[in-house]
Design an enzyme around this catalytic site. Structure first.
Site, PDB file in Angstrom:
ATOM      1  N   VAL A   1       0.961  -1.420  -0.011  1.00 40.99           N
ATOM      2  CA  VAL A   1      -0.328   0.169  -0.034  1.00 40.99           C
ATOM      3  C   VAL A   1       0.929   0.886  -0.405  1.00 40.99           C
ATOM      4  O   VAL A   1       1.956   1.276   0.975  1.00 40.99           O
ATOM      5  CB  VAL A   1      -0.926  -0.132   1.251  1.00 40.99           C
ATOM      6  CG1 VAL A   1      -1.509   1.370   1.810  1.00 40.99           C
ATOM      7  CG2 VAL A   1      -1.854  -1.492   1.061  1.00 40.99           C
TER       8      VAL A   1
ATOM      9  N   GLY B   1      -7.313   0.898   6.778  1.00 40.87           N
ATOM     10  CA  GLY B   1      -7.576  -0.076   6.245  1.00 40.87           C
ATOM     11  C   GLY B   1      -7.311  -0.724   4.402  1.00 40.87           C
ATOM     12  O   GLY B   1      -8.129  -1.832   4.428  1.00 40.87           O
ATOM     13  N   LEU B   2      -6.514   0.198   4.508  1.00 48.46           N
ATOM     14  CA  LEU B   2      -6.767  -0.557   2.508  1.00 48.46           C
ATOM     15  C   LEU B   2      -6.033  -1.788   2.114  1.00 48.46           C
ATOM     16  O   LEU B   2      -6.050  -2.767   1.607  1.00 48.46           O
ATOM     17  CB  LEU B   2      -5.764   0.322   1.637  1.00 48.46           C
ATOM     18  CG  LEU B   2      -6.838   2.229   1.592  1.00 48.46           C
ATOM     19  CD1 LEU B   2      -5.962   2.668   0.597  1.00 48.46           C
ATOM     20  CD2 LEU B   2      -7.908   1.352   1.420  1.00 48.46           C
ATOM     21  N   GLY B   3      -4.839  -2.062   3.332  1.00 50.42           N
ATOM     22  CA  GLY B   3      -3.950  -3.620   3.005  1.00 50.42           C
ATOM     23  C   GLY B   3      -5.408  -4.735   3.292  1.00 50.42           C
ATOM     24  O   GLY B   3      -4.995  -5.461   2.875  1.00 50.42           O
ATOM     25  N   ARG B   4      -5.685  -4.549   4.263  1.00 47.00           N
ATOM     26  CA  ARG B   4      -6.852  -5.572   4.625  1.00 47.00           C
ATOM     27  C   ARG B   4      -7.932  -6.040   3.838  1.00 47.00           C
ATOM     28  O   ARG B   4      -8.116  -6.642   3.234  1.00 47.00           O
ATOM     29  CB  ARG B   4      -7.599  -4.700   6.060  1.00 47.00           C
ATOM     30  CG  ARG B   4      -8.597  -6.058   6.186  1.00 47.00           C
ATOM     31  CD  ARG B   4      -9.765  -5.784   7.418  1.00 47.00           C
ATOM     32  NE  ARG B   4      -8.340  -5.924   8.676  1.00 47.00           N
ATOM     33  CZ  ARG B   4      -8.662  -6.860   9.723  1.00 47.00           C
ATOM     34  NH1 ARG B   4      -9.717  -8.004  10.156  1.00 47.00           N
ATOM     35  NH2 ARG B   4      -8.149  -6.670  10.915  1.00 47.00           N
TER      36      ARG B   4
ATOM     37  N   GLU C   1       4.683 -16.119   2.024  1.00 44.91           N
ATOM     38  CA  GLU C   1       6.412 -15.507   2.812  1.00 44.91           C
ATOM     39  C   GLU C   1       6.998 -14.390   3.226  1.00 44.91           C
ATOM     40  O   GLU C   1       6.225 -13.426   2.458  1.00 44.91           O
ATOM     41  CB  GLU C   1       8.816 -16.100   1.967  1.00 44.91           C
ATOM     42  CG  GLU C   1       7.670 -17.827   1.648  1.00 44.91           C
ATOM     43  CD  GLU C   1       9.234 -18.096   1.529  1.00 44.91           C
ATOM     44  OE1 GLU C   1       8.986 -18.858   0.383  1.00 44.91           O
ATOM     45  OE2 GLU C   1      10.134 -17.346   1.315  1.00 44.91           O
TER      46      GLU C   1
ATOM     47  N   TYR D   1      -1.445 -10.887   8.005  1.00 43.80           N
ATOM     48  CA  TYR D   1      -1.739 -11.871   7.648  1.00 43.80           C
ATOM     49  C   TYR D   1      -2.646 -12.524   9.384  1.00 43.80           C
ATOM     50  O   TYR D   1      -3.608 -13.801   8.329  1.00 43.80           O
ATOM     51  CB  TYR D   1      -0.302 -12.388   7.159  1.00 43.80           C
ATOM     52  CG  TYR D   1       0.232 -11.843   6.577  1.00 43.80           C
ATOM     53  CD1 TYR D   1      -0.886 -11.489   4.494  1.00 43.80           C
ATOM     54  CD2 TYR D   1       1.854 -11.412   6.103  1.00 43.80           C
ATOM     55  CE1 TYR D   1       0.421 -10.376   4.092  1.00 43.80           C
ATOM     56  CE2 TYR D   1       2.369 -11.364   5.018  1.00 43.80           C
ATOM     57  CZ  TYR D   1       1.537 -10.594   4.506  1.00 43.80           C
ATOM     58  OH  TYR D   1       2.038  -9.915   3.250  1.00 43.80           O
TER      59      TYR D   1
HETATM   60  C1  LIG Z   1       1.697  -4.577   5.346  1.00 42.51           C
HETATM   61  C2  LIG Z   1       0.974  -3.845   4.223  1.00 42.51           C
HETATM   62  C3  LIG Z   1       0.261  -3.976   3.169  1.00 42.51           C
HETATM   63  C4  LIG Z   1      -0.654  -3.020   5.515  1.00 42.51           C
HETATM   64  O1  LIG Z   1      -1.227  -2.214   4.594  1.00 42.51           O
HETATM   65  P1  LIG Z   1      -2.123  -1.840   5.385  1.00 42.51           P
HETATM   66  O2  LIG Z   1      -3.052  -0.562   4.891  1.00 42.51           O
HETATM   67  O3  LIG Z   1      -1.139  -0.309   6.076  1.00 42.51           O
HETATM   68  O4  LIG Z   1      -2.997  -1.894   6.769  1.00 42.51           O
HETATM   69  P2  LIG Z   1      -3.861  -1.719   6.923  1.00 42.51           P
HETATM   70  O5  LIG Z   1      -4.751  -0.490   7.627  1.00 42.51           O
HETATM   71  O6  LIG Z   1      -5.226  -2.329   6.156  1.00 42.51           O
HETATM   72  O7  LIG Z   1      -4.459  -2.907   8.938  1.00 42.51           O
HETATM   73  C5  LIG Z   1      -4.700  -4.079   8.778  1.00 42.51           C
HETATM   74  C6  LIG Z   1      -4.232  -5.059   9.839  1.00 42.51           C
HETATM   75  O8  LIG Z   1      -2.362  -4.649   9.633  1.00 42.51           O
HETATM   76  C7  LIG Z   1      -1.765  -4.774  10.708  1.00 42.51           C
HETATM   77  N1  LIG Z   1      -1.043  -3.652  10.776  1.00 42.51           N
HETATM   78  C8  LIG Z   1      -1.254  -2.658   9.708  1.00 42.51           C
HETATM   79  N2  LIG Z   1      -0.287  -1.634  10.159  1.00 42.51           N
HETATM   80  C9  LIG Z   1       0.489  -2.021  11.795  1.00 42.51           C
HETATM   81  C10 LIG Z   1       1.189  -1.592  12.238  1.00 42.51           C
HETATM   82  N3  LIG Z   1       1.840  -0.535  11.874  1.00 42.51           N
HETATM   83  N4  LIG Z   1       1.333  -2.102  13.352  1.00 42.51           N
HETATM   84  C11 LIG Z   1       0.670  -3.675  13.923  1.00 42.51           C
HETATM   85  N5  LIG Z   1       0.077  -3.713  13.302  1.00 42.51           N
HETATM   86  C12 LIG Z   1      -0.147  -2.891  11.692  1.00 42.51           C
HETATM   87  C13 LIG Z   1      -3.285  -4.617  11.773  1.00 42.51           C
HETATM   88  O9  LIG Z   1      -3.391  -6.140  12.130  1.00 42.51           O
HETATM   89  C14 LIG Z   1      -4.026  -3.840  11.024  1.00 42.51           C
HETATM   90  O10 LIG Z   1      -5.177  -4.449  11.594  1.00 42.51           O
HETATM   91  P3  LIG Z   1      -5.992  -3.701  12.162  1.00 42.51           P
HETATM   92  O11 LIG Z   1      -6.133  -2.279  12.041  1.00 42.51           O
HETATM   93  O12 LIG Z   1      -7.311  -4.441  13.331  1.00 42.51           O
HETATM   94  O13 LIG Z   1      -5.316  -3.579  13.923  1.00 42.51           O
HETATM   95  C15 LIG Z   1       1.617  -2.061   4.065  1.00 42.51           C
HETATM   96  O14 LIG Z   1       2.001  -1.686   5.967  1.00 42.51           O
HETATM   97  C16 LIG Z   1       2.531  -1.998   3.543  1.00 42.51           C
HETATM   98  O15 LIG Z   1       2.289  -1.879   2.310  1.00 42.51           O
HETATM   99  N6  LIG Z   1       3.762  -2.402   4.356  1.00 42.51           N
HETATM  100  C17 LIG Z   1       4.876  -2.406   3.038  1.00 42.51           C
HETATM  101  C18 LIG Z   1       5.035  -3.240   1.955  1.00 42.51           C
HETATM  102  C19 LIG Z   1       4.949  -4.852   2.439  1.00 42.51           C
HETATM  103  O16 LIG Z   1       5.745  -4.972   3.744  1.00 42.51           O
HETATM  104  N7  LIG Z   1       4.624  -5.722   2.283  1.00 42.51           N
HETATM  105  C20 LIG Z   1       4.480  -6.973   3.141  1.00 42.51           C
HETATM  106  C21 LIG Z   1       5.213  -8.009   2.373  1.00 42.51           C
HETATM  107  S1  LIG Z   1       5.264  -8.371   0.576  1.00 42.51           S
END
Ligand SMILES: CC(C)(COP(=O)(O)OP(=O)(O)OC[C@H]1O[C@@H](n2cnc3c(N)ncnc32)[C@H](O)[C@@H]1OP(=O)(O)O)[C@@H](O)C(=O)NCCC(=O)NCCS
Length: 145
Positions: free
Chosen positions: A72, A80-83, A104, A116
């Site tokens: 994201v 909430g976009l990752g979810r 992985e 995850y």
């Molecule tokens: C991992 C990633 C896709 C999550 O997307 P996001 O839009 O930030 O996540 P969301 O806002 O939808 O949060 C969903 C859940 O993720 C977890 N989460 C998200 N950010 C978090 C943080 N900073 N610390 C702990 N948990 C977190 C929580 O479980 C959260 O659920 P909750 O809001 O009910 O607590 C995003 O952080 C990202 O793009 N990271 C960089 C790329 C990466 O590492 N990708 C994964 C490996 S390929």
């Protein structure tokens, strides 16, 4: 304006490279991203107008799928976009009757691990020192659903 889902195609490559480099400390190369269309791969992405907010890349083999990349845009993380994207991927898997799901993730990637787990993945193993990291090497956590 509502964010919209759609699959990615080659015309999105520039936007993918920009997002990939902004979101990941160890981004995929342009070449690798460019190989993610068609064949055994399927993708999904979230757009607000012309702006790419996030995407996933996965593969499918028989009844199995591996989530290979999900990200994201940094300014949109934690909303909430990752979810949403992961749930979209899981829906696409159900539609294609892909029942054994793998991924992985770096052991240090707390946000991704939490996401995850929240969506039903469980740890199934580890590859020791699999990834290069700032402090040397780090484990890959293998997860399945
Ligand atoms: C991992 C990633 C896709 C999550 O997307 P996001 O839009 O930030 O996540 P969301 O806002 O939808 O949060 C969903 C859940 O993720 C977890 N989460 C998200 N950010 C978090 C943080 N900073 N610390 C702990 N948990 C977190 C929580 O479980 C959260 O659920 P909750 O809001 O009910 O607590 C995003 O952080 C990202 O793009 N990271 C960089 C790329 C990466 O590492 N990708 C994964 C490996 S390929």
């Amino acid at each position: 304006m509502q964010p919209l889902f759609r699959p990615l195609s080659f015309v999105d490559l520039d936007a993918m490279v920009t997002l990939e480099q902004a979101a990941h400390p160890y981004p995929w190369s342009r070449g690798l991203l460019g190989e993610s269309f068609g064949g055994r791969y399927f993708t999904g992405s979230l757009w607000l107008g012309e702006q790419l907010l996030g995407y996933f890349i996965a593969d499918r083999i028989l009844d199995e799928s591996t989530l290979m990349n999900i990200c994201v845009a940094p300014a949109w993380q934690g909303k909430g976009l990752g979810r949403l994207l992961l749930e979209h991927y899981l829906r696409r898997c159900r539609e294609q009757e892909l029942t054994r799901l793998w991924l992985e993730v770096r052991a240090s990637n707390g946000p991704a691990l939490a996401l995850y787990r929240a969506c039903g993945y469980v740890e199934s193993g580890r590859r020791r020192d699999y990834y290069q990291s700032a402090s040397g090497r780090e484990d890959a956590v293998l997860m399945q659903k």
